[in-house]
Motif scaffolding. Structure first.
Motif, PDB file in Angstrom:
ATOM      1  N   ARG A 230       0.784  -1.192  -0.014  1.00  0.00           N
ATOM      2  CA  ARG A 230       0.137  -0.175   0.109  1.00  0.00           C
ATOM      3  C   ARG A 230       0.705   1.300   0.025  1.00  0.00           C
ATOM      4  O   ARG A 230       0.577   2.207   0.825  1.00  0.00           O
ATOM      5  CB  ARG A 230      -1.128  -0.161   1.130  1.00  0.00           C
ATOM      6  CG  ARG A 230      -1.942  -1.159   1.115  1.00  0.00           C
ATOM      7  CD  ARG A 230      -2.961  -1.133   2.511  1.00  0.00           C
ATOM      8  NE  ARG A 230      -3.744  -2.417   2.328  1.00  0.00           N
ATOM      9  CZ  ARG A 230      -4.841  -2.649   3.311  1.00  0.00           C
ATOM     10  NH1 ARG A 230      -5.108  -1.986   4.340  1.00  0.00           N
ATOM     11  NH2 ARG A 230      -5.452  -3.832   2.904  1.00  0.00           N
ATOM     12  N   GLN A 231       1.732   1.361  -0.832  1.00  0.00           N
ATOM     13  CA  GLN A 231       2.748   2.637  -1.117  1.00  0.00           C
ATOM     14  C   GLN A 231       2.183   3.238  -2.035  1.00  0.00           C
ATOM     15  O   GLN A 231       2.578   2.580  -3.224  1.00  0.00           O
ATOM     16  CB  GLN A 231       4.185   1.786  -1.168  1.00  0.00           C
ATOM     17  CG  GLN A 231       5.252   3.037  -1.224  1.00  0.00           C
ATOM     18  CD  GLN A 231       6.599   2.524  -0.880  1.00  0.00           C
ATOM     19  OE1 GLN A 231       6.956   2.062  -0.054  1.00  0.00           O
ATOM     20  NE2 GLN A 231       7.553   2.608  -1.993  1.00  0.00           N
ATOM     21  N   ASN A 232       1.795   4.199  -1.881  1.00  0.00           N
ATOM     22  CA  ASN A 232       1.500   5.136  -2.959  1.00  0.00           C
ATOM     23  C   ASN A 232       2.142   5.996  -3.715  1.00  0.00           C
ATOM     24  O   ASN A 232       3.293   6.692  -3.097  1.00  0.00           O
ATOM     25  CB  ASN A 232       0.356   6.224  -2.391  1.00  0.00           C
ATOM     26  CG  ASN A 232      -0.377   7.336  -3.406  1.00  0.00           C
ATOM     27  OD1 ASN A 232       0.475   8.142  -3.798  1.00  0.00           O
ATOM     28  ND2 ASN A 232      -1.590   7.242  -3.535  1.00  0.00           N
ATOM     29  N   PRO A 233       2.324   5.869  -5.155  1.00  0.00           N
ATOM     30  CA  PRO A 233       3.343   6.344  -6.013  1.00  0.00           C
ATOM     31  C   PRO A 233       3.714   8.046  -5.613  1.00  0.00           C
ATOM     32  O   PRO A 233       4.682   8.456  -5.726  1.00  0.00           O
ATOM     33  CB  PRO A 233       2.975   6.361  -7.388  1.00  0.00           C
ATOM     34  CG  PRO A 233       1.992   5.218  -7.480  1.00  0.00           C
ATOM     35  CD  PRO A 233       1.263   5.084  -5.877  1.00  0.00           C
ATOM     36  N   GLN A 234       2.576   8.829  -5.468  1.00  0.00           N
ATOM     37  CA  GLN A 234       2.766   9.981  -5.083  1.00  0.00           C
ATOM     38  C   GLN A 234       3.503  10.463  -3.704  1.00  0.00           C
ATOM     39  O   GLN A 234       4.269  11.024  -3.718  1.00  0.00           O
ATOM     40  CB  GLN A 234       1.411  11.060  -5.052  1.00  0.00           C
ATOM     41  CG  GLN A 234       1.595  12.590  -4.803  1.00  0.00           C
ATOM     42  CD  GLN A 234       2.685  13.161  -5.768  1.00  0.00           C
ATOM     43  OE1 GLN A 234       2.290  13.091  -7.132  1.00  0.00           O
ATOM     44  NE2 GLN A 234       3.462  13.847  -5.389  1.00  0.00           N
ATOM     45  N   ASP A 235       2.978   9.459  -2.541  1.00  0.00           N
ATOM     46  CA  ASP A 235       3.666   9.529  -1.451  1.00  0.00           C
ATOM     47  C   ASP A 235       5.000   9.068  -1.457  1.00  0.00           C
ATOM     48  O   ASP A 235       5.945   9.629  -0.839  1.00  0.00           O
ATOM     49  CB  ASP A 235       2.956   8.621  -0.408  1.00  0.00           C
ATOM     50  CG  ASP A 235       1.314   9.216   0.025  1.00  0.00           C
ATOM     51  OD1 ASP A 235       1.406  10.446  -0.342  1.00  0.00           O
ATOM     52  OD2 ASP A 235       0.606   8.518   0.297  1.00  0.00           O
TER      53      ASP A 235
END
Length: 444
Positions: free
Chosen positions: A257-262
């Motif tokens: 659950r690693q968001n690209p923008q984050d």
């Protein structure tokens, strides 16, 4: 939106005006074939995304790159290993790269370059039709029949031709829907997020120590780049902008659950990165998929009446040291165009035996040979992820801190402690020897 009646007016249809598609169209047009290129964007390049470095050996064989909209040549490469707070880096600035053709490595902006490259194909005689989405391939005699054209989203948009070159990019919906390739496993695809930051030219040249048209390509790995995911970050300099981004496994994006923008925001805030991008104004944001399945994920490149090229065929190399795709896309488009030109006779008939020379020629080129040579890496990177992206960066940071410590201890004690830290991370002398053997191909 009406489409002229192009049925059987062309010797070949090319799906996509990216690097592979334009290379194929240019190659065929140069050999007197009538070629139609279909592009879904308003112009070539508007839908295309990449990190930022274009490799030009094959392009140089096809066109005069002196007139191309190049941003900077790559005068310096940097590989940085990051913990959450540390960087250990190797920087290379060979003098030979300062001389033309500059190792055939340039930063470009795809919107400008792809449009220019497609214009070279048009100047050679190809026809370009933009704002046209290919929705399917047309087959003769049912699902298993020969490909004889394409369906588009335009009214009366069926276009027939003896051969179709599919160069639609990584989001290969047409080739998957037509059964030319299987759906990508998410373990074989990376997701990338990228920002283009605007600076004045003096700021870029001062900050990155550049003269004239020199540029840099910085690549970063480790937990400080993309957390605990398998991937990395990058910085590339253009004339007035800097491209900064991250790329990592879609499997990690889904399961962790690693968001690209984050992930991109965290990378930009790393102590080694923040000073380089400070003060930049975001003028572009993009995200895209990168096929990273290696040679095992490359589908059959030829079926009756159709050829796959570029990212649609999975022709991308990423082994942590070599990050290449643009040169492989152009080479595959060139080889596909040559095969089609040789296979199509004056009456529009196609010799499938000649068409089949495309994968044979590509197998003898650097494209397939490189994929075969480095086919071990992606699986090992996942298998050794804890060591490569967490333990090794921390060990390097600890070892360098220890080795260069200035205190009242003798230097040999610090050197011994630094060596012990690296050996502990590698699993002792035996573990280090085993790892060196596993990764030996990176240096061969």
């Amino acid at each position: 939106m009406e489409t002229p009646n192009y049925d059987n007016e062309f010797d070949a249809v090319v799906v996509g005006a990216g690097l592979a598609g334009s290379a194929a169209a240019l190659t065929m047009a140069d050999r007197d074939l009538d070629v139609l290129v279909l592009e879904r964007g308003q112009s070539p390049g508007t839908k295309n995304v990449f990190g930022g470095v274009l490799y030009t050996p094959t392009i140089r064989e096809l066109v005069d790159v002196d007139d191309a909209p190049l941003e900077r040549y790559v005068a310096e490469k940097r590989y940085g290993v990051l913990t959450e707070t540390d960087e250990t880096a190797v920087t290379m600035r060979p003098g030979e790269w300062l001389e033309e053709p500059h190792n055939d490595s340039y930063t470009v902006l795809r919107g400008s370059f792809d449009e220019w490259f497609a214009e070279q194909a048009v100047d050679a005689g190809a026809t370009l039709l933009t704002e046209t989405t290919v929705t399917d391939l047309v087959r003769e005699g049912g699902e298993d029949g020969r490909v004889v054209g394409v369906e588009t989203d335009r009214p009366d948009g069926t276009i027939r031709a003896p051969v179709v070159v599919v160069a639609e990019g990584a989001n290969s919906l047409v080739s998957e829907g037509a059964g030319l390739r299987d759906h990508h496993d998410r373990e074989d695809v990376a997701v990338a997020a990228k920002e283009v930051l605007k600076f004045d030219r003096d700021t870029i040249e001062e900050r990155f120590r550049l003269n004239g048209d020199q540029g840099v390509a910085y690549n970063y790995f480790g937990e400080g780049a993309v957390g605990d995911a398998v991937g990395g970050g990058f910085i590339y300099t253009n004339k007035r902008t800097v491209s900064v981004g991250v790329a990592y496994s879609i499997e990690d994006a889904a399961t962790r659950r690693q968001n690209p923008q984050d992930a991109l925001d965290a990378f930009k805030q790393h102590p080694a990165v923040a000073p380089l991008v400070r003060g930049g104004r975001t003028v572009e944001y993009s995200a895209h998929a990168i096929p990273e399945g290696g040679i095992d994920a490359v589908p059959d490149l030829v079926s009756d009446g159709a050829l796959l090229a570029g990212d649609a065929a999975g022709l991308v190399l990423n082994n942590g040291v070599h990050l290449e795709g643009t040169n492989m896309a152009v080479e595959s488009g060139y080889q596909a165009g040559r095969a089609v030109a040789a296979a199509v006779d004056g009456d529009g008939r196609v010799d499938d035996r000649v068409l089949a020379t495309y994968p044979e020629e590509l197998a003898d080129s650097f494209v397939v040979r490189n994929l075969q040579h480095y086919d071990f890496f992606q699986e090992l990177a996942v298998e050794d992820r804890e060591f490569l992206f967490s333990e090794l960066p921390r060990a390097l940071a600890d070892a360098e801190t220890e080795y260069f410590a200035v205190d009242r201890e003798p230097k040999d004690s610090h050197a011994d402690a630094a060596k012990d830290r690296l050996l502990d991370a590698a699993g002792g002398y035996v573990g280090a020897a085993k790892r060196a053997w596993k990764y030996r191909k990176l240096l061969s």
